[in-house]
Design an enzyme around this catalytic site. Structure first.
Site, PDB file in Angstrom:
ATOM      1  N   GLY A   1       0.966  -1.137  -0.004  1.00 37.89           N
ATOM      2  CA  GLY A   1      -0.002   0.163   0.164  1.00 37.89           C
ATOM      3  C   GLY A   1       0.714   1.422   0.157  1.00 37.89           C
TER       4      GLY A   1
ATOM      5  N   ASP B   1       1.427 -11.279   6.919  1.00 40.02           N
ATOM      6  CA  ASP B   1       1.972 -10.445   5.913  1.00 40.02           C
ATOM      7  C   ASP B   1       3.418  -9.728   6.226  1.00 40.02           C
ATOM      8  OD1 ASP B   1       0.232  -9.037   7.684  1.00 40.02           O
ATOM      9  OD2 ASP B   1       0.781  -7.212   6.536  1.00 40.02           O
TER      10      ASP B   1
HETATM   11  P1  AMP Z   1       2.145  -3.007   8.119  1.00 47.11           P
HETATM   12  O1  AMP Z   1       1.496  -2.616   9.425  1.00 47.11           O
HETATM   13  O2  AMP Z   1       3.320  -1.933   7.761  1.00 47.11           O
HETATM   14  O3  AMP Z   1       2.539  -4.383   7.886  1.00 47.11           O
HETATM   15  O4  AMP Z   1       1.138  -2.676   6.919  1.00 47.11           O
HETATM   16  C1  AMP Z   1      -0.126  -3.254   6.659  1.00 47.11           C
HETATM   17  C2  AMP Z   1      -0.783  -3.000   5.450  1.00 47.11           C
HETATM   18  O5  AMP Z   1      -1.324  -1.515   5.318  1.00 47.11           O
HETATM   19  C3  AMP Z   1      -0.106  -3.283   4.014  1.00 47.11           C
HETATM   20  O6  AMP Z   1      -0.689  -3.549   3.119  1.00 47.11           O
HETATM   21  C4  AMP Z   1       0.518  -1.781   3.839  1.00 47.11           C
HETATM   22  O7  AMP Z   1       1.058  -1.664   2.378  1.00 47.11           O
HETATM   23  C5  AMP Z   1      -0.699  -1.137   4.280  1.00 47.11           C
HETATM   24  N1  AMP Z   1      -0.199   0.498   4.715  1.00 47.11           N
HETATM   25  C6  AMP Z   1       0.515   0.706   5.793  1.00 47.11           C
HETATM   26  N2  AMP Z   1       0.707   2.067   6.033  1.00 47.11           N
HETATM   27  C7  AMP Z   1      -0.057   2.621   4.782  1.00 47.11           C
HETATM   28  C8  AMP Z   1       0.093   3.992   4.136  1.00 47.11           C
HETATM   29  N3  AMP Z   1       0.442   4.883   4.797  1.00 47.11           N
HETATM   30  N4  AMP Z   1      -0.597   4.002   3.350  1.00 47.11           N
HETATM   31  C9  AMP Z   1      -1.212   2.997   2.389  1.00 47.11           C
HETATM   32  N5  AMP Z   1      -0.864   1.801   3.002  1.00 47.11           N
HETATM   33  C10 AMP Z   1      -0.407   1.504   4.002  1.00 47.11           C
HETATM   34 MG    MG Z   2       4.112  -4.961   6.574  1.00 46.65          MG
END
Ligand code: AMP
Ligand code: MG
Length: 486
Positions: free
Chosen positions: A89, A250
């Site tokens: 994302g 993930d």
């Molecule tokens: P994470 O907690 O970093 O593992 O992220 C979990 C999901 O949320 C993944 O699909 C990321 O790409 C998405 N994500 C986290 N932060 C953002 C953001 N600022 N904008 C878009 N997608 C995000």
């Molecule tokens: Mg992640």
């Protein structure tokens, strides 16, 4: 000649594995750091990364020649709940580079703008999490733990808005053996897309587990190899007092690297139930739970692979179950060996497991800093005075009662001190130091970041000039919570 010799195997997979798109430009890129040694390993000229053209693509304002940018599709269990569609994302894969060591690696920009999987997010990253990931992932590499790496980081000149208000934005160039996760397989399993599962498994075997190809059941061999890598990885984390903090499927890497440094932290005072992440309210990802949780994640991988393991679903289930059931003993062995080495024991013998359990209990009860304890014990093994070590304890009597048993066991070892010095780091990225570096960077001063980074590049070496970085936080410096920073 192009600046980077891209060869993009993931981009050659079926189109529904990803969305092709370019990073979104930013107003004013500014260089934070370039990892010269890593650039060199990837046969990328560090001078190029520092040049205007280099900074432009690091910020997502241009594309390096040969890049085929894409955001990958994946799913995942987040805190136990399945989300069938997550995906990159805020990260965009530029492509892959085969390094001087012959290893193929992803080159990805994190915080490079929205993608079809941003789910309402802005696709950006604040400076703080970029500084944290840069420092901690490079520290992990210095500590000898498989990990994604930081190639470079830039500021964007753009603000991002988070709960805490307006923050400066940044983009990090991340390098990984690949960004394929347990959730990548889950994505296709959830869609009953067996053909895609097979293509992904083939890709993973060729890329990360080529030895599995020769096995009677290559997918099973791959699963077993992923399980083996993760059992070793999580044992290593725990031996360093590392708490990943967000071990969702993930964030569980198929090549077995530490990935996603959102709310991660190294603990100071030892507590097996320690949690830092603000969103981990029930301690699911506490220090002492990490082995169990990785096993749970690997069970989700096994589940996703069922259609590939055997034609008969009962048979597939049996193979998956047996593979996952192999995890506890692999993990226990790695855990015992690792902690034995930390105590100066080269060959595990009968009674050593009990000594390890008793040591950890003693450390928790006695109230001691994890890293300082093992380093202090290393000095004791060299013949140093135990009274200094004793002084680290809130309850020194607990330590005093434990000490003779350890002394007796280690007396039988040839070079306990040498072994201990190799596995017990002097320096870890202490949370209050990481926080200090982040605060300073936000105010435009990269000095603390650079100094901490330099100290952490040689974590097992005494550095008399940097002794202040060894210290545990003062009560007022202690960081109690970390945030994903998304
Ligand atoms: P994470 O907690 O970093 O593992 O992220 C979990 C999901 O949320 C993944 O699909 C990321 O790409 C998405 N994500 C986290 N932060 C953002 C953001 N600022 N904008 C878009 N997608 C995000
Ligand atoms: Mg992640």
């Amino acid at each position: 000649m192009p600046a980077i010799a891209f060869d993009n195997s993931y981009a050659r997979l079926p189109e529904h594995f990803f969305a092709r798109l370019s990073p979104t430009p930013v107003p004013q890129p500014g260089l934070i750091a370039v990892n010269e040694a890593l650039a060199d390993e990837l046969a990328i000229d560090p001078a190029h990364l520092r040049s205007e053209a280099g900074i432009a693509w690091l910020a997502g304002n241009a594309l390096p020649e040969g890049a085929e940018p894409l955001a990958a599709a994946y799913a995942g269990h987040q805190f136990g709940g399945f989300v069938p569609q997550l995906g990159d994302g805020r990260a965009i894969l530029l492509g892959e580079v085969v390094g001087r060591d012959g290893v193929r690696r992803d080159l990805q920009l994190k915080g490079a703008g929205p993608t079809p999987w941003s789910r309402g997010g802005d696709g950006r990253s604040p400076l703080g999490p970029v500084i944290r990931e840069y420092l901690v992932s490079e520290a992990m590499a210095g500590l000898g733990v498989p990990t994604t790496r930081a190639l470079a980081a830039v500021t964007t000149g753009e603000s991002v808005w988070r709960q805490t208000g307006r923050l400066p934005g940044a983009v990090m160039a991340r390098v990984a053996q690949s960004h394929i996760r347990v959730g990548s397989f889950q994505y296709f399993a959830a869609r009953d897309d067996t053909e895609a599962l097979r293509a992904l498994a083939d890709h993973v075997i060729d890329r990360h587990y080529p030895e599995a190809r020769a096995a009677e059941n290559p997918v099973l061999a791959m699963l077993e190899a992923v399980i083996a890598r993760h059992s070793a990885l999580v044992a290593q984390w725990m031996q360093l007092g590392f708490i990943h903090g967000v071990m969702n499927t993930d964030n569980c890497s198929i090549p077995g690297e530490t990935i996603d440094f959102g709310p991660c932290a190294f603990m100071d005072r030892f507590d097996p139930a320690k949690v830092f992440s603000s969103i981990d309210r029930h301690g699911r990802y506490a220090w002492g739970n990490q082995g169990r949780i990785v096993q749970w994640n690997l069970a989700q991988l096994a589940q996703a692979l069922l259609p590939l393991l055997a034609e008969d679903s009962e048979a597939a289930l049996g193979l998956a179950q047996t593979a996952v059931d192999g995890f506890p003993s692999l993990f226990e062995t790695a855990h015992t060996r690792g902690f034995a080495a930390k105590l100066g024991i080269s060959q595990v013998q009968e009674g050593d497991e009990e000594l390890i359990v008793a040591s950890l209990r003693m450390m928790a009860e006695g109230g001691v800093d994890f890293t300082l304890f093992f380093r202090g014990l290393t000095s004791c093994a060299r013949g140093g005075d135990a009274s200094q070590l004793r002084a680290l304890f809130e309850k020194p009597e607990v330590f005093a009662a434990w000490l003779p048993g350890w002394q007796q066991r280690v007396a039988a070892e040839q070079d306990a001190a040498g072994l201990m010095a190799r596995v017990n780091p002097v320096f870890i990225p202490r949370n209050h130091r990481v926080e200090e570096a982040i605060q300073a960077a936000r105010a435009g001063d990269l000095g603390p970041f650079q100094r901490l980074h330099a100290v952490l590049s040689r974590p097992y070496q005494e550095q008399p000039d940097n002794a202040a970085y060894e210290a545990a936080p003062q009560p007022e410096e202690e960081v109690l919570r970390t945030f994903c920073g998304t």
